[in-house]
Design an enzyme around this catalytic site. Structure first.
Site, mmCIF file in Angstrom:
data_model
loop_
_atom_site.group_PDB
_atom_site.id
_atom_site.type_symbol
_atom_site.label_atom_id
_atom_site.label_comp_id
_atom_site.label_asym_id
_atom_site.label_seq_id
_atom_site.Cartn_x
_atom_site.Cartn_y
_atom_site.Cartn_z
ATOM 1 N N HIS A 143 0.820 -1.216 0.000
ATOM 2 C CA HIS A 143 0.000 0.000 0.000
ATOM 3 C C HIS A 143 0.852 1.264 0.000
ATOM 4 C CE1 HIS A 143 0.280 -0.076 4.544
ATOM 5 N NE2 HIS A 143 0.286 1.224 4.353
ATOM 6 N N ASP A 184 -0.009 -7.648 1.477
ATOM 7 C CA ASP A 184 0.457 -6.254 1.510
ATOM 8 C C ASP A 184 1.986 -6.221 1.596
ATOM 9 O OD1 ASP A 184 0.530 -3.497 1.675
ATOM 10 O OD2 ASP A 184 -0.103 -3.405 3.771
ATOM 11 N N SER A 243 4.307 2.400 8.102
ATOM 12 C CA SER A 243 4.022 1.355 7.121
ATOM 13 C C SER A 243 5.258 0.955 6.336
ATOM 14 C CB SER A 243 2.958 1.830 6.134
ATOM 15 O OG SER A 243 1.681 1.608 6.622
#
Length: 326
Positions: free
Chosen positions: A108, A164, A269
């Site tokens: 992402h 992911d 992230s």
């Protein structure tokens, strides 16, 4: 872990600029927006500048963690927007150096949203740099390296935030002596030292407890949880008419602390979740993926016991294949 009284945030559309779309993935359709969904931790608020931990001495820690010692995590890198002249404001995700020119991060982190129709668009190599060899988000610190290619997992599911994981190939290896690579586990190795109850460490430049963002790299020790327990904890009725699903799949690791208030948050992230081995070296078992939130600006819920990390061992074959074919 007891029942939760919070819900994952719903995806929203139309109110985020390119930068927020890049790291927040606010792309759900109108129908999807009516369903509870987990929220990617990579989302960074537009007011990051106002929340910068620059003007004053540090008084806070990343969700209960500490400032990382210089050189402690030599594989840690930051993903930085190429069109932002200030490294601090340009950093939007983390990553780890796993080979001389290869960065492991979250899928992402390498997509942004087309503002015309909200479709996902792959970030192009020229749109970002990788910052290596430093713990500080300061111009002149470390080395900004151009990106040669980006490979998101072909089965990445942006709604479930499953698979992911992504690889970034650098234009050249870092020249700094302050860099090193991190090892990745096989499934067999993971079963030996990444079981529920194992202590783990997550690192990054993400949001602090008071909502600010740090210049200095942070670290925090958490614990690996049982996946089924996390799903049970997230599965009961939360608010009237809303049931919180627990989308912790076999491709994910659930980790945090039972009392909440520690772990990864907005801006972390793509960074590494690490387990220390008996010989005092480390292995990366997870990639920071998503967490729950009640606040679109905050990006994570400080009271939630756990968040989700992509389970690296499940992707060894894919990682090996991508690297071997380049």
């Amino acid at each position: 872990m007891g029942s939760s009284d919070r819900a994952p945030i719903r995806y929203s559309r139309g109110h985020l600029a390119w930068f927020l779309a890049l790291v927040g993935l606010s792309f759900a359709t109108a129908a999807q927006a009516q369903q509870p969904a987990a929220f990617p931790i990579g989302y960074v608020p537009a007011d990051k500048e106002a929340a910068a931990d620059r003007p004053r001495p540090d008084q806070t820690r990343i969700l209960g963690g500490d400032i990382a010692a210089e050189g402690a995590w030599p594989w840690q890198v930051g993903l930085v927007r190429a069109d932002e002249p200030d490294v601090f404001y340009g950093q939007f995700c983390g990553g780890s150096l796993i080979a001389s020119v290869w960065i492991l991060t979250a899928a992402h982190c390498v997509y942004h949203e087309d503002e015309r129709d909200f479709s996902l668009m792959a970030v192009q190599p020229g749109e970002m740099f990788v910052l290596a060899g430093t713990n500080y988000l300061e111009n002149g610190e470390g080395e900004l390296i151009e990106v040669a290619a980006i490979y998101a997992h072909p089965q990445y599911d942006p709604v479930a935030i499953d698979n992911d994981i992504a690889l970034i190939r650098l234009a050249h290896a870092p020249s700094s002596a302050n860099v090193g690579t991190i090892r990745l586990p096989s499934l067999a190795a993971e079963q030996r030292y990444a079981v529920a109850g194992t202590p783990a460490i997550v690192t990054g430049w993400g949001r602090l407890r008071d909502g600010q963002y740090p210049v200095e790299l942070r670290q925090v020790e958490i614990v690996l949880f049982d996946r089924a327990e996390c799903n049970q904890d997230a599965g009961g009725p939360d608010k009237p008419g809303v049931t919180v699903r627990g989308p912790i799949t076999d491709n994910m690791i659930c980790s945090g602390v039972a009392e909440g208030g520690k772990g990864s948050c907005s801006g972390d992230s793509g960074g590494p979740l690490l387990v220390e081995l008996e010989d005092n070296t480390y292995v990366q078992v997870g990639v920071v993926s998503w967490g729950y939130t009640d606040d679109n600006a905050a990006g994570c819920d400080l009271e939630v016991a756990f968040s989700a990390y992509t389970r690296v061992a499940r992707y060894q074959d894919w990682i090996t294949q991508i690297i071997a074919n380049q």
